[in-house]
Design a protein around this motif. Sequence first.
Motif, PDB file in Angstrom:
ATOM      1  N   THR A   1       0.819  -1.211   0.000  1.00 58.97           N
ATOM      2  CA  THR A   1       0.000   0.000   0.000  1.00 58.97           C
ATOM      3  C   THR A   1       0.857   1.267   0.000  1.00 58.97           C
ATOM      4  OG1 THR A   1      -1.716  -1.200   1.216  1.00 58.97           O
ATOM      5  CG2 THR A   1      -1.862   1.203   1.211  1.00 58.97           C
ATOM      6  N   HIS A   2       1.969   1.207   0.726  1.00 63.90           N
ATOM      7  CA  HIS A   2       2.865   2.373   0.837  1.00 63.90           C
ATOM      8  C   HIS A   2       4.290   1.957   0.452  1.00 63.90           C
ATOM      9  CE1 HIS A   2      -0.366   4.458   2.962  1.00 63.90           C
ATOM     10  NE2 HIS A   2      -0.486   3.381   3.735  1.00 63.90           N
TER      11      HIS A   2
ATOM     12  N   ALA B   1       8.072   0.823   4.825  1.00 64.70           N
ATOM     13  CA  ALA B   1       8.888   0.105   3.850  1.00 64.70           C
ATOM     14  C   ALA B   1      10.372   0.380   4.056  1.00 64.70           C
ATOM     15  CB  ALA B   1       8.474   0.496   2.437  1.00 64.70           C
ATOM     16  N   ARG B   2      10.703   1.578   4.559  1.00 65.32           N
ATOM     17  CA  ARG B   2      12.103   1.933   4.768  1.00 65.32           C
ATOM     18  C   ARG B   2      12.625   1.504   6.140  1.00 65.32           C
ATOM     19  NH1 ARG B   2      10.199   6.817   2.476  1.00 65.32           N
ATOM     20  NH2 ARG B   2      10.427   7.936   4.456  1.00 65.32           N
TER      21      ARG B   2
ATOM     22  N   GLU C   1      13.683  -0.777   9.339  1.00 65.34           N
ATOM     23  CA  GLU C   1      14.366  -2.068   9.482  1.00 65.34           C
ATOM     24  C   GLU C   1      13.361  -3.173   9.751  1.00 65.34           C
ATOM     25  OE1 GLU C   1      17.739  -4.153  12.360  1.00 65.34           O
ATOM     26  OE2 GLU C   1      17.564  -1.970  12.281  1.00 65.34           O
ATOM     27  N   GLN C   2      12.314  -2.835  10.485  1.00 63.53           N
ATOM     28  CA  GLN C   2      11.246  -3.790  10.783  1.00 63.53           C
ATOM     29  C   GLN C   2       9.915  -3.059  10.747  1.00 63.53           C
ATOM     30  OE1 GLN C   2      11.779  -6.817  13.960  1.00 63.53           O
ATOM     31  NE2 GLN C   2       9.987  -5.879  14.901  1.00 63.53           N
ATOM     32  N   VAL C   3       8.954  -3.583   9.977  1.00 62.37           N
ATOM     33  CA  VAL C   3       7.638  -2.941   9.880  1.00 62.37           C
ATOM     34  C   VAL C   3       6.954  -3.008  11.248  1.00 62.37           C
ATOM     35  CG1 VAL C   3       5.376  -3.026   8.790  1.00 62.37           C
ATOM     36  CG2 VAL C   3       7.420  -3.504   7.437  1.00 62.37           C
ATOM     37  N   PRO C   4       6.528  -1.869  11.799  1.00 59.22           N
ATOM     38  CA  PRO C   4       5.913  -1.877  13.128  1.00 59.22           C
ATOM     39  C   PRO C   4       4.630  -2.712  13.181  1.00 59.22           C
ATOM     40  CG  PRO C   4       6.473   0.368  12.435  1.00 59.22           C
ATOM     41  CD  PRO C   4       6.637  -0.501  11.230  1.00 59.22           C
ATOM     42  N   VAL C   5       4.326  -3.206  14.353  1.00 60.56           N
ATOM     43  CA  VAL C   5       3.085  -3.912  14.683  1.00 60.56           C
ATOM     44  C   VAL C   5       2.856  -5.119  13.768  1.00 60.56           C
ATOM     45  CG1 VAL C   5       0.712  -3.501  15.489  1.00 60.56           C
ATOM     46  CG2 VAL C   5       2.198  -1.559  15.095  1.00 60.56           C
ATOM     47  N   THR C   6       3.928  -5.798  13.421  1.00 60.71           N
ATOM     48  CA  THR C   6       3.795  -7.011  12.613  1.00 60.71           C
ATOM     49  C   THR C   6       4.569  -8.186  13.208  1.00 60.71           C
ATOM     50  OG1 THR C   6       5.663  -6.405  11.183  1.00 60.71           O
ATOM     51  CG2 THR C   6       3.464  -5.728  10.460  1.00 60.71           C
ATOM     52  N   ARG C   7       5.343  -7.962  14.273  1.00 62.79           N
ATOM     53  CA  ARG C   7       6.133  -9.030  14.893  1.00 62.79           C
ATOM     54  C   ARG C   7       5.537  -9.366  16.258  1.00 62.79           C
ATOM     55  NH1 ARG C   7       8.411 -11.690  11.400  1.00 62.79           N
ATOM     56  NH2 ARG C   7       9.861 -12.522  12.950  1.00 62.79           N
ATOM     57  N   PHE C   8       5.457 -10.664  16.555  1.00 62.48           N
ATOM     58  CA  PHE C   8       4.877 -11.083  17.826  1.00 62.48           C
ATOM     59  C   PHE C   8       5.830 -10.862  19.001  1.00 62.48           C
ATOM     60  CE2 PHE C   8       2.343 -14.184  15.081  1.00 62.48           C
ATOM     61  CZ  PHE C   8       1.266 -13.314  14.993  1.00 62.48           C
TER      62      PHE C   8
END
Length: 571
Positions: free
Chosen positions: A502-503, A509-510, A512-519
């Motif tokens: 989407t973005h 996308a820039r 190091e780790q996409v927020p709120v996607t890792r447990f």
Amino acid sequence: MSEVIRPVETVGEAILELLQLRGIDTVIGGAPTSMIEAIAKRQASGEPAPRAILTPHEQTAVAMAHGYYAATGRPQAVYLYSTVGTANGMGGIINAARSRVPMIILAARSPVSEKRGVAGARDIHVQWSQESFDQASMVREYVKWDYELRSGEQVAAVIERALEVATAEPQGPVYISIPRDVQAAAMEEIRTTSETRRVNGARLMPDPARLDEAADLLASAKHPVIVTSELGRSAAGREALGRLCDVGGFGVLEASPVYSNLDPKHPCHLGYIFASQVSPDLERADLIFVIESDVPWFTARVTVPDSARVIQLGIDPFYQRLPMRGFPCDVPLIGHAEAALEALIGRLESRIPASLLDERIAAHGARRKTQETTLDEAIRHDGGLAHITPLFANHCVSRLLDEDSIVVNEYPTDLRVVQPSGAGSYFGPSHAGGLGWGFGAALGVKAARPDKTVICTLGDGAYYYCVPASCHQIAAAEDLPVLVVVFNNGGWNEVRKSVVSTHPDGWAARAEQVPVTRFGVKAGFEKVAEAFGGYGAVVESPDELLPVLQAAMRVVKEEGRHALVNVVVHA
């Protein structure tokens, strides 16, 4: 056909008798109070009763009924506890509705009576607080029919109506709410017929003129392509599609398949379309033949030529229950796909030149050989890495398959690698995307087909939603040895991909780790299986993966215990 008269003691017992008489052999989730009493009566007397599978959570119950139907084509009954139990089962009900899976949902309802001396009257606190003004409103958008049973006089008519509506095309779930005092009411007998007089099974045939029009388009197309998602619900439909391809050399794409729709080794099989994939076949097509597919391509990703003609075939090719669907349809073929495909085969047998047929099949074969070589090289490369990739994990799962295997998948399976062996050998998730379906569905498949080896492939997110303790308990208590393979990447990979899609040039996308996607937790899923007497293992090395999967499969086949392999993958 003869009259059947059965003595009963309560309305609940009458419901049990009627379900059994109409071929419902399993009640999943539990049972209403007076049906439990009727089951106990049968057990004491040695009389047969439907199999009752107790599930600790309603999500599991609905998923099991879904899987049972997928494996057998026979609808079963599900019991949900009142409003709160209905809420627990809602995700599964939405899945069943969008997948057109019939089931009879029986839901408890607070007793009507508050009076002392009335059997089943209100006598605990929740029977006031759990009552709603319109209990069925929770499910009404997703069931075909709902009704509240009001008296014993109508019980036979209500059960017949429920089965009639659930199994009429397009099929789907129905919902019956039953106040406790109604089901506990005294009843002396039921009277019905030995066979139902609500027969609705009939093969629906498209308009012959439309079939002629479709045949003309197929015969004259230069770049035709067939797209399907759910044709494989019918083994006859799958077989008919193969014969149509034999006649015309038409290439077939499976779009987010829910079933195995064409033999993956058929020379006309072009592969699969999932959310992140684009097919050049669609972008150059002059004719697209859509068969039982709600979303044949992704309009935000694929540019289909405006000049391409579109044929849509299915029981409801317009998917009228979807609030919005903008795909074109130049030629509608409304009816059962297998019947329509047989008619098209007859109309096309002499119209496709042998030279054109050979040319198409040769082109498909050449491209397929290139794709298979590239895929094999990628598997070998990934097998040499220090970590496990999804592709290599799929490769190892594929090594377990034989002709008796059924794969029940909720998202991680790569069908280019884990190829279904035949009709009914693969079941995928509903396009509604109600997570938590896979494990329960696999248990339903195993309950229905105990002779088969059932392998359930899940993402770690899907495993969480499956209410794992509920599923492991059922696997142990009901002796349903299935192999569960969890592709554990430690987070919401689909959400991560959606954010980046989407973005694409955005902050996430820039990062190091996409927020709120890792447990953020290293989960020991294998320990949950062990807690319920199953076999559990965790694997992080490619070299260890296949031996561990094989060991787990031996436990399933030789010891009759369920097993879970927690595969730590780097996606």
